[in-house]
Design a protein around this motif. Structure first.
Motif, short mmCIF file in Angstrom:
data_model
loop_
_atom_site.label_atom_id
_atom_site.label_comp_id
_atom_site.label_asym_id
_atom_site.label_seq_id
_atom_site.Cartn_x
_atom_site.Cartn_y
_atom_site.Cartn_z
N THR A 1 3.18 5.24 7.62
CA THR A 1 4.02 6.39 6.68
C THR A 1 3.12 6.20 5.68
OG1 THR A 1 5.27 4.14 5.89
CG2 THR A 1 6.38 5.86 7.43
N TYR A 2 3.15 7.37 4.70
CA TYR A 2 2.20 7.80 3.64
C TYR A 2 2.94 8.42 2.54
CZ TYR A 2 -1.42 10.34 1.40
OH TYR A 2 -2.29 10.78 0.33
N GLY A 3 2.62 8.04 1.08
CA GLY A 3 3.23 8.59 0.02
C GLY A 3 2.24 8.42 -1.19
N ASN A 4 0.91 8.53 -0.64
CA ASN A 4 -0.21 8.62 -1.86
C ASN A 4 -0.40 9.90 -2.59
OD1 ASN A 4 -1.78 6.61 -3.41
ND2 ASN A 4 -3.53 7.33 -2.05
N LYS A 5 0.40 10.90 -2.43
CA LYS A 5 0.18 11.92 -3.45
C LYS A 5 -1.11 12.82 -2.84
CE LYS A 5 2.97 10.08 -6.73
NZ LYS A 5 4.43 10.84 -6.31
N TYR A 6 -1.66 12.46 -1.68
CA TYR A 6 -2.73 13.45 -1.23
C TYR A 6 -3.97 13.27 -2.11
CZ TYR A 6 0.41 15.12 2.44
OH TYR A 6 1.26 15.14 3.39
N GLY A 7 -4.11 12.01 -2.57
CA GLY A 7 -5.40 11.92 -3.63
C GLY A 7 -6.21 10.75 -3.08
N ASN A 8 -7.23 10.45 -3.80
CA ASN A 8 -7.93 9.36 -3.65
C ASN A 8 -7.49 8.06 -4.46
OD1 ASN A 8 -9.61 10.76 -1.60
ND2 ASN A 8 -11.27 10.63 -2.75
N GLY A 9 -8.06 6.91 -3.97
CA GLY A 9 -7.55 5.77 -4.71
C GLY A 9 -6.26 5.36 -4.33
N TYR A 10 -5.71 4.42 -5.35
CA TYR A 10 -4.32 3.95 -5.05
C TYR A 10 -3.62 4.57 -6.07
CZ TYR A 10 -0.55 0.29 -5.30
OH TYR A 10 0.70 -0.43 -5.10
N LEU A 11 -2.70 5.63 -5.85
CA LEU A 11 -2.25 6.45 -6.96
C LEU A 11 -3.34 6.78 -7.91
CD1 LEU A 11 1.30 4.80 -6.99
CD2 LEU A 11 0.71 6.83 -6.01
N GLY A 12 -4.53 7.20 -7.47
CA GLY A 12 -5.23 7.62 -8.60
C GLY A 12 -6.22 6.58 -9.16
N ARG A 13 -5.82 5.54 -8.81
CA ARG A 13 -6.72 4.28 -9.37
C ARG A 13 -7.74 3.68 -8.64
NH1 ARG A 13 -1.78 0.92 -11.30
NH2 ARG A 13 -0.73 2.10 -9.64
N ASP A 14 -8.51 2.99 -9.19
CA ASP A 14 -9.56 2.06 -8.46
C ASP A 14 -9.15 0.71 -8.79
OD1 ASP A 14 -11.48 0.55 -7.35
OD2 ASP A 14 -13.12 1.41 -8.35
N MET A 15 -8.72 -0.17 -7.85
CA MET A 15 -8.22 -1.43 -8.35
C MET A 15 -9.09 -2.54 -8.46
SD MET A 15 -5.02 -0.45 -8.49
CE MET A 15 -3.77 -2.04 -8.70
N SER A 16 -10.37 -2.01 -7.92
CA SER A 16 -11.66 -2.88 -8.17
C SER A 16 -12.31 -2.75 -9.44
CB SER A 16 -12.37 -2.67 -6.86
OG SER A 16 -13.36 -1.60 -7.06
N GLY A 17 -12.24 -1.49 -10.17
CA GLY A 17 -12.76 -1.40 -11.14
C GLY A 17 -14.31 -0.64 -11.08
N THR A 18 -14.67 -0.82 -9.73
CA THR A 18 -16.29 -0.35 -9.47
C THR A 18 -16.33 1.00 -9.09
OG1 THR A 18 -16.04 -0.58 -6.88
CG2 THR A 18 -16.45 -2.53 -8.30
N ARG B 1 -10.80 -9.67 -9.77
CA ARG B 1 -9.96 -9.68 -11.20
C ARG B 1 -8.63 -9.61 -10.84
NH1 ARG B 1 -10.71 -3.70 -13.85
NH2 ARG B 1 -9.90 -2.51 -12.29
N GLY B 2 -8.27 -9.27 -9.52
CA GLY B 2 -6.82 -9.33 -9.29
C GLY B 2 -6.22 -10.72 -8.71
N ILE B 3 -7.17 -11.57 -8.64
CA ILE B 3 -6.61 -12.85 -8.09
C ILE B 3 -5.88 -13.87 -9.10
CG2 ILE B 3 -7.44 -15.04 -7.17
CD1 ILE B 3 -9.82 -13.60 -5.85
N LEU B 4 -4.78 -14.46 -8.98
CA LEU B 4 -4.16 -15.15 -9.85
C LEU B 4 -4.22 -16.83 -9.40
CD1 LEU B 4 -0.80 -13.17 -9.70
CD2 LEU B 4 -2.72 -13.21 -11.36
N ASN B 5 -4.40 -16.93 -8.09
CA ASN B 5 -4.53 -18.49 -7.79
C ASN B 5 -3.21 -19.05 -8.29
OD1 ASN B 5 -7.09 -18.88 -6.56
ND2 ASN B 5 -8.05 -18.59 -8.16
N ASP B 6 -2.21 -18.65 -8.18
CA ASP B 6 -0.84 -19.22 -8.38
C ASP B 6 -0.24 -19.98 -7.46
OD1 ASP B 6 -0.48 -17.13 -6.60
OD2 ASP B 6 1.16 -16.25 -7.99
N ARG B 7 -0.52 -19.95 -6.36
CA ARG B 7 0.10 -20.94 -5.18
C ARG B 7 -0.68 -20.61 -3.98
NH1 ARG B 7 4.64 -17.66 -2.45
NH2 ARG B 7 4.81 -16.08 -3.67
N PRO B 8 -0.76 -21.20 -2.99
CA PRO B 8 -1.54 -20.91 -1.62
C PRO B 8 -0.98 -19.75 -0.94
CG PRO B 8 -0.71 -23.00 -1.79
CD PRO B 8 0.18 -22.62 -2.89
N ILE B 9 -1.96 -18.99 -0.53
CA ILE B 9 -1.81 -17.73 0.26
C ILE B 9 -0.90 -17.97 1.73
CG2 ILE B 9 -3.58 -16.56 -1.03
CD1 ILE B 9 -5.08 -16.44 1.45
N GLN B 10 -0.91 -18.97 2.07
CA GLN B 10 -0.10 -19.44 3.16
C GLN B 10 1.11 -20.05 2.85
OE1 GLN B 10 -0.93 -23.21 5.61
NE2 GLN B 10 -1.05 -21.92 7.48
#
Length: 552
Positions: free
Chosen positions: A310-327, A391-400
């Motif tokens: 299923t798809y709802g990204n508004k027919y654009g690039n990125g994540y709703l128009g954003r680049d979460m990596s900043g690159t 830059r999105g990593i929190l290291n708040d608790r284990p990923i398992q």
């Protein structure tokens, strides 16, 4: 896709240290309801699901569903009682076995059925559950899960489901545990006749019920996890294409709102074709040629429903128009098409047996984004994207997460998981071997469910590196290891500081301006021999290794 990114900057550097990370850990309490849903008791393991026929009518005006589900199973043990699952806000009207209504009891979202006589091991048998009610309405799909009742721009009804994490039993009765995937399934959804339903698999036909409703019958011929089952109701129109893939021609079917048809004809193929080419190269053939590949307009961001993305990204690039990596690399392709389609290999083809290992789905699929970039724009671009995601990593608790209670780990399973897999590629240091591992996973675990140890053992065997302590540190603990250097009498020594006992991992070190050299290090100091090394000119490949570095 329950959660893709969260709190992008915040405390990633601080919480990468074990001492800081432990301050963020909180203990969770689990209930009897959690155990009933998350554990594999004898009342669940006694039968193996072979086939479902889900037959549901959706009353959009009343936000009400009613229907039945046929359970066809093989008895794995002798039994006369079993458990299936359905949220307790939905009514179980009756359970029918050989034209006889069976007694049942309910506890939280579990239903316990008693049979009139013992069903012997090896028997193929079936029963049908009739049910109805108002399902949970998602407040912010796909993150919280449930039904979505919306309107398109023309004011027509637009309805969809998204229930990863929440559970398929939030809207239909089933054995709601990821360890048991049904082998095949018929999905019959009846909707107002001016609308269309699109579900998983291939459309077998539609039937005018002569009561203002049309029934759409979709058949899934491959094993499928429960949360992938979906319905999508709207003023859909259809166009199709094919992809010349490794197993022949793959049918591509696009179901979009009438208002989006022209946009979709231009946008979908230019993203789907290179995605399939890249993923078949890295991961192996698309796992569901028999059921085809679909993209479906949805009134929420997107979900990895098998053969029915299923798809709802508004027919654009990125994540709703954003680049979460900043690159900048994340703006060159449609995030939802690439990410959710990556789940066809990791999540749908290979499924974690327990929700605790949902990181397997999300780590590899986050990594699939960089693999796509790698294939289209080059290896350096892919690794820059992975590095930017830190830059999105929190290291708040284990990923398992904890086993047996239907609980996943930290949302770090996405970006930290992708960073971790890029690090494995770096230490294996042989892209042909790495590609062979990724393809081998999808071949050797084709249409199977796996757990943490299955994956660790496989990558250890194929890479020739003992991955047990490495996976344990990054997957089961919060912090990241620190590489400690020490000079003694003009000689350089190094060791790992980590939460895992006997931690060991190869790492790339060099003198500035020179070539990297691998050193196999553990938690005891070992001499680092680098020609011309002096204090201040030692470099570690921290671009690809997600570690701390300490010079003493």
């Amino acid at each position: 896709m329950k959660r893709i990114f969260c709190l992008l900057l915040t405390v990633s550097l601080l919480s990468s240290l074990p001492s800081a990370a432990q301050l963020l850990v909180h203990k969770e309490k689990f209930t009897r309801a959690d155990s009933l849903r998350g554990s594999l008791t004898p009342l669940r393991t006694a039968y193996d699901i072979q086939y479902y026929h889900l037959d549901v009518t959706v009353d959009i005006e009343k936000r009400f569903i009613s229907g039945s589900n046929l359970f066809r199973f093989r008895a794995t043990e002798d039994f006369d009682r079993l458990q299936f699952d359905l949220f307790d806000n939905l009514e179980v009207e009756k359970v029918v076995y050989k034209d006889q209504e069976l007694p049942f009891t309910r506890e939280f979202n579990a239903v316990f059925v008693d049979f009139p006589s013992q069903i012997k091991k090896g028997t193929i048998d079936s029963f049908r559950v009739y049910y109805s009610g108002n399902p949970i309405i998602a407040k912010r799909a796909p993150w919280d899960g449930g039904f979505v009742f919306a309107k398109d721009s023309q004011g027509k009804d637009w309805v969809s489901t998204a229930n990863q994490g929440l559970g398929a039993s939030s809207w239909w009765p089933n054995k709601d545990h990821q360890a048991d995937e049904v082998d095949s399934m018929l999905i019959s959804i009846s909707v107002p006749k001016d609308l269309v339903n699109v579900s998983n698999g291939r459309l077998r036909g539609k039937t005018d019920l002569k009561n203002g409703y049309m029934r759409y019958d979709w058949f899934v011929s491959n094993p499928i996890n429960n949360y992938s089952i979906s319905l999508n109701i709207g003023d859909y129109v259809h166009f199709k294409d094919t992809f010349d893939g490794e197993k022949g021609k793959l049918d591509l079917n696009y179901w979009v709102l009438r208002e989006n048809l022209e946009k979709a004809k231009e946008h979908f193929p230019k993203n789907v074709d290179p995605m399939l080419e890249a993923f078949e190269y890295w991961f192996g053939p698309y796992p569901f040629y028999e059921d085809g590949y679909k993209l479906i307009d949805a009134p929420y961001l997107g979900m990895e429903h098998q053969s029915a993305v299923t798809y709802g990204n508004k027919y654009g690039n990125g994540y709703l128009g954003r680049d979460m990596s900043g690159t900048g690399w994340g703006l060159k392709w449609d995030f939802i098409i690439i990410h959710e389609s990556g789940h066809e290999w990791f999540g749908n083809n290979i499924t974690a047996k327990d929700l605790a290992d949902m990181w397997i789905h999300e780590a590899f699929t986050n990594y699939s984004e960089s693999i796509y970039i790698d294939y289209v724009f080059g290896k350096q671009a892919g690794q820059e994207y992975v590095h930017g995601n830190r830059r999105g990593i929190l290291n708040d608790r284990p990923i398992q997460g904890p086993y047996g209670v239907n609980k996943s780990g930290s949302g770090d399973m996405y970006v930290k998981g992708g960073v971790f897999l890029n690090m494995l590629r770096t230490m294996i240091d042989d892209d042909d071997k790495w590609r062979g591992i990724l393809r081998g996973l999808n071949k050797d675990f084709y249409h199977k469910t796996i757990d943490y140890q299955d994956l660790v053992d496989y990558i250890s065997e194929k890479s020739g590196i003992d991955m047990d302590p490495i996976f344990a540190q990054y997957i089961q603990h919060t912090g990241i290891p620190t590489l400690e250097f020490q000079w003694d009498d003009g000689k350089l020594y190094a060791r790992w500081i980590a939460e895992v006992d006997d931690f060991a991992m190869p790492v790339k070190i060099r003198v500035k301006g020179g070539d990297y050299k691998f050193f196999d290090l553990d938690q005891d100091f070992s001499e680092i021999i680098l020609h011309g090394a002096e204090k201040g000119d030692i470099e570690v490949d921290v671009f690809n290794y997600y570690i701390g570095v300490l010079f003493n």
